[in-house]
Design a protein around this motif. Structure first.
Motif, PDB file in Angstrom:
ATOM      1  N   LEU A 370       0.826  -1.206   0.000  1.00  0.00           N
ATOM      2  CA  LEU A 370       0.000   0.000   0.000  1.00  0.00           C
ATOM      3  C   LEU A 370       0.862   1.260   0.000  1.00  0.00           C
ATOM      4  O   LEU A 370       0.550   2.236  -0.701  1.00  0.00           O
ATOM      5  N   ASP A 371       1.946   1.251   0.756  1.00  0.00           N
ATOM      6  CA  ASP A 371       2.866   2.394   0.737  1.00  0.00           C
ATOM      7  C   ASP A 371       3.459   2.583  -0.654  1.00  0.00           C
ATOM      8  O   ASP A 371       3.533   3.703  -1.175  1.00  0.00           O
ATOM      9  N   ALA A 372       3.885   1.478  -1.258  1.00  0.00           N
ATOM     10  CA  ALA A 372       4.483   1.559  -2.587  1.00  0.00           C
ATOM     11  C   ALA A 372       3.465   2.025  -3.627  1.00  0.00           C
ATOM     12  O   ALA A 372       3.795   2.807  -4.529  1.00  0.00           O
ATOM     13  N   ALA A 373       2.224   1.549  -3.512  1.00  0.00           N
ATOM     14  CA  ALA A 373       1.187   1.951  -4.460  1.00  0.00           C
ATOM     15  C   ALA A 373       0.934   3.454  -4.384  1.00  0.00           C
ATOM     16  O   ALA A 373       0.778   4.123  -5.422  1.00  0.00           O
ATOM     17  N   GLU A 374       0.921   3.992  -3.172  1.00  0.00           N
ATOM     18  CA  GLU A 374       0.716   5.430  -3.019  1.00  0.00           C
ATOM     19  C   GLU A 374       1.885   6.220  -3.593  1.00  0.00           C
ATOM     20  O   GLU A 374       1.695   7.263  -4.225  1.00  0.00           O
ATOM     21  N   ARG A 375       3.113   5.728  -3.386  1.00  0.00           N
ATOM     22  CA  ARG A 375       4.283   6.423  -3.929  1.00  0.00           C
ATOM     23  C   ARG A 375       4.296   6.419  -5.451  1.00  0.00           C
ATOM     24  O   ARG A 375       4.713   7.388  -6.087  1.00  0.00           O
ATOM     25  N   LEU A 376       3.834   5.303  -6.030  1.00  0.00           N
ATOM     26  CA  LEU A 376       3.861   5.167  -7.487  1.00  0.00           C
ATOM     27  C   LEU A 376       2.584   5.682  -8.141  1.00  0.00           C
ATOM     28  O   LEU A 376       2.499   5.749  -9.367  1.00  0.00           O
ATOM     29  N   GLY A 377       1.571   6.018  -7.360  1.00  0.00           N
ATOM     30  CA  GLY A 377       0.306   6.490  -7.918  1.00  0.00           C
ATOM     31  C   GLY A 377      -0.528   5.389  -8.541  1.00  0.00           C
ATOM     32  O   GLY A 377      -1.268   5.628  -9.499  1.00  0.00           O
ATOM     33  N   VAL A 378      -0.431   4.185  -8.000  1.00  0.00           N
ATOM     34  CA  VAL A 378      -1.168   3.034  -8.517  1.00  0.00           C
ATOM     35  C   VAL A 378      -2.445   2.851  -7.706  1.00  0.00           C
ATOM     36  O   VAL A 378      -2.470   3.095  -6.499  1.00  0.00           O
ATOM     37  N   SER A 379      -3.508   2.408  -8.360  1.00  0.00           N
ATOM     38  CA  SER A 379      -4.804   2.191  -7.719  1.00  0.00           C
ATOM     39  C   SER A 379      -4.689   1.225  -6.547  1.00  0.00           C
ATOM     40  O   SER A 379      -4.130   0.124  -6.677  1.00  0.00           O
ATOM     41  N   VAL A 380      -5.219   1.623  -5.400  1.00  0.00           N
ATOM     42  CA  VAL A 380      -5.225   0.750  -4.219  1.00  0.00           C
ATOM     43  C   VAL A 380      -6.053  -0.510  -4.443  1.00  0.00           C
ATOM     44  O   VAL A 380      -5.604  -1.620  -4.130  1.00  0.00           O
ATOM     45  N   PRO A 381      -7.290  -0.407  -4.984  1.00  0.00           N
ATOM     46  CA  PRO A 381      -8.055  -1.640  -5.233  1.00  0.00           C
ATOM     47  C   PRO A 381      -7.336  -2.607  -6.167  1.00  0.00           C
ATOM     48  O   PRO A 381      -7.356  -3.827  -5.937  1.00  0.00           O
ATOM     49  N   ARG A 382      -6.682  -2.093  -7.206  1.00  0.00           N
ATOM     50  CA  ARG A 382      -5.962  -2.981  -8.126  1.00  0.00           C
ATOM     51  C   ARG A 382      -4.773  -3.626  -7.419  1.00  0.00           C
ATOM     52  O   ARG A 382      -4.457  -4.798  -7.649  1.00  0.00           O
ATOM     53  N   THR A 383      -4.108  -2.862  -6.567  1.00  0.00           N
ATOM     54  CA  THR A 383      -2.988  -3.419  -5.806  1.00  0.00           C
ATOM     55  C   THR A 383      -3.467  -4.528  -4.880  1.00  0.00           C
ATOM     56  O   THR A 383      -2.849  -5.602  -4.785  1.00  0.00           O
ATOM     57  N   ALA A 384      -4.567  -4.279  -4.182  1.00  0.00           N
ATOM     58  CA  ALA A 384      -5.110  -5.281  -3.269  1.00  0.00           C
ATOM     59  C   ALA A 384      -5.494  -6.557  -4.019  1.00  0.00           C
ATOM     60  O   ALA A 384      -5.193  -7.671  -3.574  1.00  0.00           O
TER      61      ALA A 384
END
Length: 439
Positions: A370-384
């Motif tokens: 989740l930290d990495a997704a926020e840094r990279l600007g990637v969707s949280v739902p897609r990351t999950a």
């Protein structure tokens, strides 16, 4: 070419894949050594992590046992058996049997993973009686490949956890509705793609008729034959009382109505088990029939009972030593906003080999991803959901969750894992591409 690859995979697995219990022992030693070698933990520290975490999954382990038992009880009830027998008659050739069992098990697993595992294995046994020329190993393997879609379905651990008020990552990402995870366009497209492709792949792996390993349909029929009901004593009347079973079953259904209507509560693992349990009580009719089904189901739960504590210990060593975080960070460092879902998916697939629990794995990987997704600007739902799909993906070669289906089928892990390895390769391409490019 696919048959050649399949033969090679089957040969390799038959020779080198150990029993799942041996697998968990080896994993324990590997993680123990990795914690010392990679994270510079002392042997005493690793022993402490392992011992302190050994019993951390008792509640979850019991829930998993009940998923298996209640799923088996419901799936083996007379109404479902008649339904499976009717569906089995739709197949007249080995190829049709392979495709049909794959589709049915996928649909059932999308509804609930435990239900899907049991329905798939029981349906495969019915098909083997209707189409005796079908390769029994591939038939059971095809039933197990339906398990691929469970984390994209209604019982998705990750999807349900982050949609629940008060989850551990709520301060960081808030509550994420299932419309953005389970029912998102990219997730539904992934499920649909796998539902279309994998039955075809399983059909293409069929061995020539002279190499097919078949099973005697009469033997299967005898194993499933019900003993006649006899009433020799007053207690027998209670044990076979339909009225008693239906009265208690209606109590359970009344609570379910209250839970969802009056309480307006959400779906969770306990309520799913509750629903399956009381539906099973009602559909079996007689308490004696229900108890016989429970006794059969428990035979397949031995692996869960004895192996889950070991996996809890492994999970504790992974988390407390920093191994899980290091493994995840390794993939994050090599990704960007486009490839991050792919690398998240791959890292989850690897971690799943050590932590075979969707909810447990999310607890391990969520802080990093989740930290990495926020840094990279990637969707949280897609990351999950990338973590979720990675967990489901390597179940094809992580034999733990195959144990219930294998127990029902009367096979060993090595009998099906060669076929599952091929499915792993094909499905990995679909999942990786879908997570990156599906809208």
């Amino acid at each position: 070419m696919l048959r050649t690859l399949t033969r090679g995979s089957v040969y390799m697995v038959e020779r080198y894949l150990p029993d799942p219990y041996i697998f968990v022992l080896l994993l324990t030693l590997v993680v123990f050594a990795a914690g010392m070698g990679i994270e510079q933990q002392s042997p005493l520290e690793m022993v402490q992590y392992w011992g302190n975490g050994f019993w951390n999954l008792l509640t979850f382990g019991m829930q998993m046992v009940l998923v298996l038992v209640t799923g088996y009880v419901l799936a083996s009830s007379p109404p479902f058996k008649r339904l499976l027998q009717t569906l089995a008659r739709l197949a007249s050739t080995p190829g049709q049997a392979i495709v049909l069992v794959t589709v049915v098990s996928m649909i059932a697993a999308w509804i609930n993973w435990g239900f899907g595992l049991v329905i798939g294995a029981l349906f495969a046994r019915q098909l083997a009686q209707v189409v005796p020329r079908v390769d029994y190993r591939l038939l059971i393997a095809s039933a197990y490949t339906g398990f691929l879609v469970w984390h994209g379905g209604l019982a998705s651990s990750v999807g349900l956890v982050i949609a629940t008020e008060g989850h551990f990552a709520q301060d960081q990402i808030g509550v994420v509705p299932t419309s953005e995870t389970i029912f998102s366009s990219f997730n539904l497209l992934l499920v649909l793609s796998i539902l279309i492709v994998i039955p075809v792949v399983n059909r293409m792996m069929m061995p020539p008729a002279d190499r097919a390993v078949t099973v005697d349909p009469q033997k299967l029929a005898q194993e499933e034959a019900q003993a006649p009901v006899t009433i020799d004593r007053p207690a027998d009347r209670l044990e076979n009382s339909v009225i008693l079973a239906q009265a208690v079953g209606l109590l359970g259904l009344a609570f379910l109505v209250y839970y969802f209507v009056a309480g307006a509560s959400s779906l969770n693992l306990n309520i799913v088990n509750f629903a399956f349990l009381f539906l099973g009580i009602m559909l079996h009719g007689r308490p004696s029939s229900f108890l016989n089904a429970v006794q059969e189901a428990v035979k397949g739960a031995g692996g869960i009972v004895i192996q889950f504590p070991f996996y809890a210990g492994i999970m504790a060593m992974m988390i407390d030593s920093g191994l899980a975080e290091s493994l995840s960070n390794l993939f994050v460092a090599a990704s960007n906003e486009v490839t991050f879902p792919l690398f998240t998916f791959l890292s989850a697939g690897i971690v799943n080999m050590f932590v075979p629990s969707g909810g447990g794995q999310w607890a391990v990987q969520a802080p990093v991803m989740l930290d990495a997704a926020e840094r990279l600007g990637v969707s949280v739902p897609r990351t999950a959901m990338a973590v979720a799909w990675g967990d489901a993906w390597t179940n094809m070669i992580q034999p733990f969750w195959a144990l219930p289906a294998l127990a029902i089928a009367g096979l060993n892990a090595k009998d099906i894992m060669g076929y599952c390895l091929v499915v792993l390769l094909v499905s990995g391409v679909i999942m990786g591409a879908g997570l990156m490019f599906f809208p």
